[in-house]
Design a protein around this motif. Sequence first.
Motif, PDB file in Angstrom:
ATOM      1  N   ASP A 234       0.814  -1.217   0.000  1.00  0.00           N
ATOM      2  CA  ASP A 234       0.000   0.000   0.000  1.00  0.00           C
ATOM      3  C   ASP A 234       0.848   1.268   0.000  1.00  0.00           C
ATOM      4  O   ASP A 234       0.352   2.352  -0.331  1.00  0.00           O
ATOM      5  N   GLU A 235       2.124   1.143   0.373  1.00  0.00           N
ATOM      6  CA  GLU A 235       3.015   2.304   0.326  1.00  0.00           C
ATOM      7  C   GLU A 235       3.058   2.897  -1.086  1.00  0.00           C
ATOM      8  O   GLU A 235       3.184   4.110  -1.268  1.00  0.00           O
ATOM      9  N   LYS A 236       2.974   2.045  -2.076  1.00  0.00           N
ATOM     10  CA  LYS A 236       3.003   2.485  -3.479  1.00  0.00           C
ATOM     11  C   LYS A 236       1.659   2.269  -4.164  1.00  0.00           C
ATOM     12  O   LYS A 236       1.558   2.422  -5.388  1.00  0.00           O
ATOM     13  N   GLY A 237       0.637   1.869  -3.398  1.00  0.00           N
ATOM     14  CA  GLY A 237      -0.681   1.634  -3.989  1.00  0.00           C
ATOM     15  C   GLY A 237      -0.748   0.390  -4.848  1.00  0.00           C
ATOM     16  O   GLY A 237      -1.560   0.305  -5.773  1.00  0.00           O
ATOM     17  N   LEU A 238       0.099  -0.609  -4.537  1.00  0.00           N
ATOM     18  CA  LEU A 238       0.208  -1.793  -5.394  1.00  0.00           C
ATOM     19  C   LEU A 238      -0.472  -3.027  -4.807  1.00  0.00           C
ATOM     20  O   LEU A 238      -0.342  -4.123  -5.359  1.00  0.00           O
ATOM     21  N   PHE A 239      -1.171  -2.878  -3.686  1.00  0.00           N
ATOM     22  CA  PHE A 239      -1.755  -4.057  -3.041  1.00  0.00           C
ATOM     23  C   PHE A 239      -2.781  -4.741  -3.947  1.00  0.00           C
ATOM     24  O   PHE A 239      -2.778  -5.955  -4.104  1.00  0.00           O
ATOM     25  N   ASP A 240      -3.680  -3.961  -4.563  1.00  0.00           N
ATOM     26  CA  ASP A 240      -4.687  -4.556  -5.447  1.00  0.00           C
ATOM     27  C   ASP A 240      -4.040  -5.274  -6.626  1.00  0.00           C
ATOM     28  O   ASP A 240      -4.502  -6.330  -7.059  1.00  0.00           O
ATOM     29  N   LEU A 241      -2.983  -4.685  -7.151  1.00  0.00           N
ATOM     30  CA  LEU A 241      -2.267  -5.314  -8.267  1.00  0.00           C
ATOM     31  C   LEU A 241      -1.663  -6.642  -7.831  1.00  0.00           C
ATOM     32  O   LEU A 241      -1.751  -7.640  -8.549  1.00  0.00           O
ATOM     33  N   ARG A 242      -1.046  -6.665  -6.645  1.00  0.00           N
ATOM     34  CA  ARG A 242      -0.443  -7.900  -6.133  1.00  0.00           C
ATOM     35  C   ARG A 242      -1.487  -9.001  -5.965  1.00  0.00           C
ATOM     36  O   ARG A 242      -1.237 -10.176  -6.264  1.00  0.00           O
ATOM     37  N   ILE A 243      -2.682  -8.640  -5.489  1.00  0.00           N
ATOM     38  CA  ILE A 243      -3.743  -9.624  -5.275  1.00  0.00           C
ATOM     39  C   ILE A 243      -4.327 -10.102  -6.600  1.00  0.00           C
ATOM     40  O   ILE A 243      -4.516 -11.293  -6.834  1.00  0.00           O
ATOM     41  N   CYS A 244      -4.586  -9.162  -7.489  1.00  0.00           N
ATOM     42  CA  CYS A 244      -5.272  -9.468  -8.753  1.00  0.00           C
ATOM     43  C   CYS A 244      -4.450 -10.395  -9.643  1.00  0.00           C
ATOM     44  O   CYS A 244      -4.981 -11.300 -10.278  1.00  0.00           O
ATOM     45  N   LEU A 245      -3.129 -10.175  -9.670  1.00  0.00           N
ATOM     46  CA  LEU A 245      -2.260 -10.944 -10.568  1.00  0.00           C
ATOM     47  C   LEU A 245      -1.209 -11.726  -9.783  1.00  0.00           C
ATOM     48  O   LEU A 245      -0.066 -11.855 -10.229  1.00  0.00           O
ATOM     49  N   ALA A 246      -1.583 -12.257  -8.624  1.00  0.00           N
ATOM     50  CA  ALA A 246      -0.601 -12.921  -7.747  1.00  0.00           C
ATOM     51  C   ALA A 246       0.205 -14.018  -8.454  1.00  0.00           C
ATOM     52  O   ALA A 246       1.439 -13.946  -8.495  1.00  0.00           O
ATOM     53  N   PRO A 247      -0.427 -15.038  -9.062  1.00  0.00           N
ATOM     54  CA  PRO A 247       0.374 -16.100  -9.690  1.00  0.00           C
ATOM     55  C   PRO A 247       1.225 -15.589 -10.847  1.00  0.00           C
ATOM     56  O   PRO A 247       2.372 -16.005 -11.013  1.00  0.00           O
ATOM     57  N   TRP A 248       0.659 -14.669 -11.647  1.00  0.00           N
ATOM     58  CA  TRP A 248       1.404 -14.173 -12.809  1.00  0.00           C
ATOM     59  C   TRP A 248       2.640 -13.394 -12.375  1.00  0.00           C
ATOM     60  O   TRP A 248       3.730 -13.569 -12.937  1.00  0.00           O
ATOM     61  N   ILE A 249       2.500 -12.521 -11.380  1.00  0.00           N
ATOM     62  CA  ILE A 249       3.636 -11.725 -10.900  1.00  0.00           C
ATOM     63  C   ILE A 249       4.737 -12.642 -10.375  1.00  0.00           C
ATOM     64  O   ILE A 249       5.924 -12.438 -10.654  1.00  0.00           O
ATOM     65  N   GLU A 250       4.347 -13.664  -9.623  1.00  0.00           N
ATOM     66  CA  GLU A 250       5.345 -14.586  -9.069  1.00  0.00           C
ATOM     67  C   GLU A 250       6.075 -15.341 -10.176  1.00  0.00           C
ATOM     68  O   GLU A 250       7.306 -15.409 -10.182  1.00  0.00           O
ATOM     69  N   ASP A 251       5.318 -15.912 -11.113  1.00  0.00           N
ATOM     70  CA  ASP A 251       5.944 -16.660 -12.213  1.00  0.00           C
ATOM     71  C   ASP A 251       6.820 -15.752 -13.068  1.00  0.00           C
ATOM     72  O   ASP A 251       7.918 -16.135 -13.475  1.00  0.00           O
ATOM     73  N   ARG A 252       6.333 -14.535 -13.330  1.00  0.00           N
ATOM     74  CA  ARG A 252       7.049 -13.616 -14.231  1.00  0.00           C
ATOM     75  C   ARG A 252       8.378 -13.157 -13.637  1.00  0.00           C
ATOM     76  O   ARG A 252       9.412 -13.175 -14.303  1.00  0.00           O
ATOM     77  N   ILE A 253       8.375 -12.754 -12.377  1.00  0.00           N
ATOM     78  CA  ILE A 253       9.600 -12.229 -11.767  1.00  0.00           C
ATOM     79  C   ILE A 253      10.550 -13.347 -11.376  1.00  0.00           C
ATOM     80  O   ILE A 253      11.769 -13.246 -11.563  1.00  0.00           O
ATOM     81  N   MET A 254      10.013 -14.445 -10.883  1.00  0.00           N
ATOM     82  CA  MET A 254      10.868 -15.495 -10.346  1.00  0.00           C
ATOM     83  C   MET A 254      11.463 -16.402 -11.411  1.00  0.00           C
ATOM     84  O   MET A 254      12.281 -17.262 -11.102  1.00  0.00           O
ATOM     85  N   SER A 255      11.046 -16.249 -12.651  1.00  0.00           N
ATOM     86  CA  SER A 255      11.598 -17.099 -13.717  1.00  0.00           C
ATOM     87  C   SER A 255      12.380 -16.291 -14.727  1.00  0.00           C
ATOM     88  O   SER A 255      12.631 -16.758 -15.824  1.00  0.00           O
TER      89      SER A 255
END
Length: 743
Positions: free
Chosen positions: A22-43
Amino acid sequence: MSLWKRLSSHADCEQRMAAYYDEKGLFDLRICLAPWIEDRIMSEQITPNSTEQLERVALKFNEDLQHKLLSTRTASDQALKYRVVELCDLIQRTSVLELYTHLRGGLQKELQLVTEKSVASTAAAQSMPLSPYNMNNASPMIPGGYMDAGDMMVGAAGVNPGVGALHNVHNAAIQSPALGMVTPKVELYEVQHQIMHTLQSFTSTRNSAKQFAQNAYILKSSGSPNFEAAFKCLTEEKPVIVTMIQRSFMFFEGLNDMVINELKNWRHQQALAGNGAPFNEGALDDIQRCFEMLEEFIAQLLEAIKDIIHVRLSNDDIELAQLLDQVQISQKNLVISAFIVDKQPPQVMKTNTRFAASVRWLIGARLGIHNNPPTVECIIMSEMQSQRFVTRGTQMDSSLAGQTSGEIQNSSSSMEYQQNNHVFSASFRNMQLKKIKRAEKKGTESVMDEKFALFFYTTTTVNDYQIRVWTLSLPVVVIVHGNQEPQSWATITWDNAFAEIVRDPFVITDRVTWAQISVALNTKFGSCTQRHLTMDNLEFLFEKLQREERSDYITWNQFCKEPMPDRSFTFWEWFFAIMKLTKDHMLGMWKAGCIMGFINKAKAQEDLLRSVTGIGTFLLRFSDSELGGVTIAYVNEMGLVTMLAPWTARDFQVLNLADRIRDLDVLRWLHPTEPTAGPLDRDRAFGEFFSKRQEPTPGVLEPSPGYVKSTLHVQVGNGNGNNGSISGTPHHVPPQDNMPLGK
């Protein structure tokens, strides 16, 4: 289970991370695209090692994120659509680098929090595996185990070493963008060791569950006078054992994620191998061993739960029934995910041509399926049909009628189990694509851009429930004529090199960095010609791909759709023709370093005029203007540079390159292809490639009276200028003309 889902099971951790995002207003984004963000950054395949590279990675992530959000807007959920619009607006207002580093730093914090929660007790600490997303074990590199977004930037010195902490085991450290070599930091045997250790640790829990069930049975049947006291002990013991089983199941999920991640990487390396990258196929045996141990682990979990669930002491049956369902679903998913294509079909597939492929089930003999081996069927699917199946997951209709895009002969094969190596597979050795049904083309699309896939499927029974498993091959392009091959390989090369590990079939970016494409070109050319490109070669190719507005990014259109400036052919057509010419007619000379190749005309002239050997110094370069052409530039008698008209494969079918060089006396010294080397005498450089010419023996009659033999020799024609291109053509020279008269 996604990282965020695991974290959200701990309210304090979820609250802490919600405040961070929420410091950057990204909480909704993290929730909405949780699996995609993890796969995208971690691979990610490239570890940023400079500020500029980090900015490029962040920019690419931002572009992919926008594409993902736009594709999500097509969902039928109106509330989701509205939310996506808000998220798109958010990322437009947030700095690209700030957004990326904050999300990446957040993932590192989540990993640490999940690990801390998992090792709450000493017993748990002994059996808790490494996080499946943190294969490099970043905590020693990062004080306190955390990495703030600001820590990623360290001014002119570059990037904090912790940036690479999230990288996948096989994508952890790329040695050089030019070579594209990958060094794993955690070996598969370590993953196997963790599974084995956790499985051994579960033995005590399994024994406790078994003993508990036996005690309950004895108590029920004996009518003991101490019934109430014994019953109370059982009532207190049961939730303790259930908690132990739940914790073990959580460990199983972590281990399962690690193995699935390894399999994803193996499949990614398999795709890169389609472009000629080194590939350790044998790693699949180690991955299968992991699958077999996981299957043994979850089978024991099921037995323990069933032992406990039969002992009815209180109203905890609902919780146990839910746990049983979860474990059964996990077992089913494990079995499904173990079904893969281990030998890919040809990715450029010609109709009415035989080909082979094979699928493998990485469960070996664990479930006894090999005792009644199923038959695997194969059909060919379009990109859209493949997307439908991926979207629907493992739910398949009973009939696949109407889902195929062609007709394949010999498209079924029974699975076979090999006792000596525990391989359970089905081989398709004699398939043939007879017909293909294509989609309607739009705009500039061609049949060489259209991707299909082979779809393998079968049905079997596991633990009294029936499952249907399927898997897709890598994308293939179907052709009917050989002249469609070059553009088809452009489609396949781009897809193999730049496809994400997790994606909808066969979605691919239309823009990549030069660092990425240089690896792909070098891999492709090196595997085809057995000698990799130099940094100078790659710099030359970079210039070839540029347009009026220079950029570090190369688009699909620049790569193979748009003609190069002042040319009628594309970059890929030019590159592919050179690759084919080198492989078919100049392989030995290219491997020996006799051919400069990728150098423009102006640079060739400059290098030759500065050479220490002067007149007679020459080099070989690939033609800019002729598809699949090679030309010779040399210093003539006047000290100026002459360019011979290019030779192509058709010329070399008449007389090979080495013999042409031997015939030209104006060529004396080969200009070095390496800056540190010196010039080489022509015959010393090319001598091993000269063919033996049979000289006529005086006085020996020819086999056919009335005829004399002739040989082909190359000579330099007369040019109008010393700086233009002049022809070097073969001429028929009767050998008798060189003989003294009277003999």
